[in-house]
Scaffold this active site. Structure first.
Site, PDB file in Angstrom:
ATOM      1  CG  HIS A  15      -2.129  13.837 -25.347  1.00 61.49           C
ATOM      2  ND1 HIS A  15      -2.760  14.390 -24.255  1.00 61.49           N
ATOM      3  CD2 HIS A  15      -0.872  13.553 -24.960  1.00 61.49           C
ATOM      4  CE1 HIS A  15      -1.898  14.451 -23.252  1.00 61.49           C
ATOM      5  NE2 HIS A  15      -0.745  13.952 -23.650  1.00 61.49           N
ATOM      6  CG  HIS A  44       5.007  13.773 -24.968  1.00 57.15           C
ATOM      7  ND1 HIS A  44       3.633  13.739 -25.053  1.00 57.15           N
ATOM      8  CD2 HIS A  44       5.302  14.696 -24.026  1.00 57.15           C
ATOM      9  CE1 HIS A  44       3.126  14.594 -24.173  1.00 57.15           C
ATOM     10  NE2 HIS A  44       4.122  15.191 -23.536  1.00 57.15           N
ATOM     11  CD  GLU A  83       6.224  18.401 -21.883  1.00 58.03           C
ATOM     12  OE1 GLU A  83       5.511  19.325 -21.433  1.00 58.03           O
ATOM     13  OE2 GLU A  83       5.738  17.349 -22.353  1.00 58.03           O
ATOM     14  CG  ASN A 131      -3.339  19.158 -19.717  1.00 55.04           C
ATOM     15  OD1 ASN A 131      -2.411  18.390 -19.499  1.00 55.04           O
ATOM     16  ND2 ASN A 131      -4.463  19.133 -19.027  1.00 55.04           N
ATOM     17  CE  LYS A 154      -1.604  14.408 -13.684  1.00 54.16           C
ATOM     18  NZ  LYS A 154      -2.013  14.943 -15.001  1.00 54.16           N
ATOM     19  CE  LYS A 196       4.271  18.327 -13.739  1.00 55.37           C
ATOM     20  NZ  LYS A 196       4.386  17.051 -14.404  1.00 55.37           N
ATOM     21  CD  GLU A 235      -4.890  17.539 -15.086  1.00 54.34           C
ATOM     22  OE1 GLU A 235      -3.922  16.795 -14.886  1.00 54.34           O
ATOM     23  OE2 GLU A 235      -5.387  17.735 -16.204  1.00 54.34           O
ATOM     24  NE  ARG A 294      -3.933  -1.983   2.274  1.00 54.19           N
ATOM     25  CZ  ARG A 294      -3.712  -3.016   3.088  1.00 54.19           C
ATOM     26  NH1 ARG A 294      -2.665  -3.006   3.896  1.00 54.19           N
ATOM     27  NH2 ARG A 294      -4.530  -4.038   3.097  1.00 54.19           N
ATOM     28  NE  ARG A 318      -0.505  17.934 -12.218  1.00 53.09           N
ATOM     29  CZ  ARG A 318       0.076  16.987 -11.493  1.00 53.09           C
ATOM     30  NH1 ARG A 318      -0.236  16.825 -10.231  1.00 53.09           N
ATOM     31  NH2 ARG A 318       0.985  16.202 -12.025  1.00 53.09           N
ATOM     32  CG  HIS A 330       0.340  18.226 -23.336  1.00 56.52           C
ATOM     33  ND1 HIS A 330       1.145  19.336 -23.350  1.00 56.52           N
ATOM     34  CD2 HIS A 330       1.101  17.223 -22.841  1.00 56.52           C
ATOM     35  CE1 HIS A 330       2.339  19.015 -22.866  1.00 56.52           C
ATOM     36  NE2 HIS A 330       2.340  17.732 -22.555  1.00 56.52           N
TER      37      HIS A 330
END
Ligand SMILES: NC(=O)c1ccc[n+]([C@@H]2O[C@H](COP(=O)([O-])OP(=O)(O)OC[C@H]3O[C@@H](n4cnc5c(N)ncnc54)[C@H](O)[C@@H]3O)[C@@H](O)[C@H]2O)c1
Ligand SMILES: [Zn+2]
Length: 369
Positions: free
Chosen positions: A255, A268, A187, A248, A145, A230, A240, A123, A244, A251
């Site tokens: 994507h 990317h 980025e 994006n 993330k 960031k 988010e 956990r 946040r 993005h």
């Protein structure tokens, strides 16, 4: 060169990002200061095993850690439930206790996978990321993330799990292929546009020199500022729900391009470079008062200097891409949400972008029908 320290401020989950040279040499001792326990599973990308992995193993062992190794085959397909399962099994088979630690050595792929393993085993155990890609340093190692991919979608299963420490050693970038470096620079450019106009100006002047010999102070400064930006955004909105989302920028379309090319086309960062240009054009076409053709040219200039693409890849149609952006998971309540530039250093989440506006921008970027 002095080591830079940035704090990611998340109450009891706060942690430090170290940025500097030769940090791997002292990694074992550094870890001693930030985590208890004596068992470590070193999870590394097979591409970094020879240049950096052996060295890291030695420094951890020299600091008294009992070190296990899990090597992950290079490539995004390794960010899978099967690989996660294999890591769990290795941890359990060696009876790794609750106070053991995972150290991830590699880019965002290994970071996301190892982070999710750390989030779930017992956990949750301590996790340290040692990013070896520029993208890993300025983006994926900050914010907590973690995830694996499913056939149905990227990053579909994961958790928020913050590392206890991030150690970014600039030397590891010495073996990173040029295209991977550029991908990370995209980025970095994004951070300037969304949050810091003077930083964007610095990039306008110096982006081509980032990896030049003798410019490690510049590289370190640029990575530090990116991590700070960031970290600020993540600290304001860890999960988010609003702020946040500005991360994006570029993005949504990025994507879509990656998906249209089955993740075998642009990298990317390359895809988001085109995505940022599309968002920029939508703002220009709306006669946005402080984001005009002049700002668009500036963005184009930096992207070109970073050797990133300026056009939609050949063979991709505007209609198919626009349809993909509508299916992006950042869309809420059926409406199209795009992050658009307001002025240099500021963006906003716009909720009423029409399909036709996206098509027009894509055409301007060379997309077919
Ligand atoms: N968690 C987050 O917030 C977040 C943010 C952005 C991206 N990501 C994830 O990160 C991943 C992309 O990260 P990435 O661009 O670092 O990709 P990556 O980890 O796949 O690394 C890119 C390539 O560089 C190689 N490599 C890594 N370090 C090297 C080195 N020092 N020398 C030589 N080769 C090296 C790898 O083997 C790989 O081929 C994606 O899975 C993406 O979903 C996560
Ligand atoms: Zn990104």
């Amino acid at each position: 060169m002095t080591t830079e320290r940035v704090t990611v401020d998340l109450a009891d989950r706060s942690y430090t990002v170290l940025i500097g040279e030769r940090l791997l040499d002292t990694l074992g001792e550094t870890l001693r200061e930030s985590a208890s326990g004596h068992q470590v599973l070193l999870i590394m990308d097979s591409a970094v095993e020879s240049p950096w992995g052996k060295h890291v193993y030695k420094t951890l062992a020299a600091a008294g850690y009992d070190v296990g190794v899990f090597e992950v085959p290079t490539g995004e397909t390794s960010k899978s439930p099967e690989m996660l399962f294999a890591i769990w099994e290795q941890l359990a088979a060696a009876s790794f206790p609750r106070d053991s630690m995972i150290v991830a050595l590699g880019g965002g792929m290994v970071g996301d996978l190892a982070g999710f393993a750390a989030a779930t085993y017992h956990r949750g155990i301590s996790y340290v990321h040692v990013p070896t890609t520029l993208l890993g340093m300025v983006d994926s190692s900050v914010g907590g993330k973690t995830a694996v991919n499913l056939a149905q979608g990227k990053n579909l299963v994961g958790a928020f799990w913050q590392p206890v420490l991030v150690v970014a050693d600039l030397q590891t970038l010495g073996t990173l292929p040029e295209q991977e470096r550029s991908s990370g620079v995209a980025e970095i450019i994004k951070y300037g546009v969304i949050r810091d106009a003077p930083f964007f100006e610095l990039l306008e002047r110096r982006v081509a020199d980032l990896f030049a010999p003798g410019e490690s102070a510049l590289l370190s400064r640029v990575i530090r500022r990116s991590v700070e930006i960031k970290a600020e955004v993540v600290a304001a909105d860890e999960r988010e729900s609003n702020v946040r989302a500005i991360l994006n920028f570029g993005h949504t379309l990025g994507h879509a391009i990656e998906a249209e090319q089955n993740y075998r086309g642009l990298r990317h960062g390359e895809a988001i470079a085109v995505g940022m240009l599309a968002a920029s054009l939508i703002a220009v076409n709306r006669n946005s008062p402080a984001w005009t053709a002049r700002e668009h040219k500036r963005l184009e200039g930096v992207i070109a200097a970073a050797r990133l693409p300026l056009r939609v890849p050949a063979g991709l149609g505007a209609a198919a891409l626009a349809a993909r952006t509508a299916g992006d998971k950042k869309v809420r309540g059926g409406k199209l949400h795009y992050v658009l530039p307001v002025r240099m250093g500021e963006v906003e989440l716009v909720r009423d972008v029409e399909h036709a506006e996206m098509i027009a921008a894509l055409r301007q970027l060379g997309a077919g029908d």
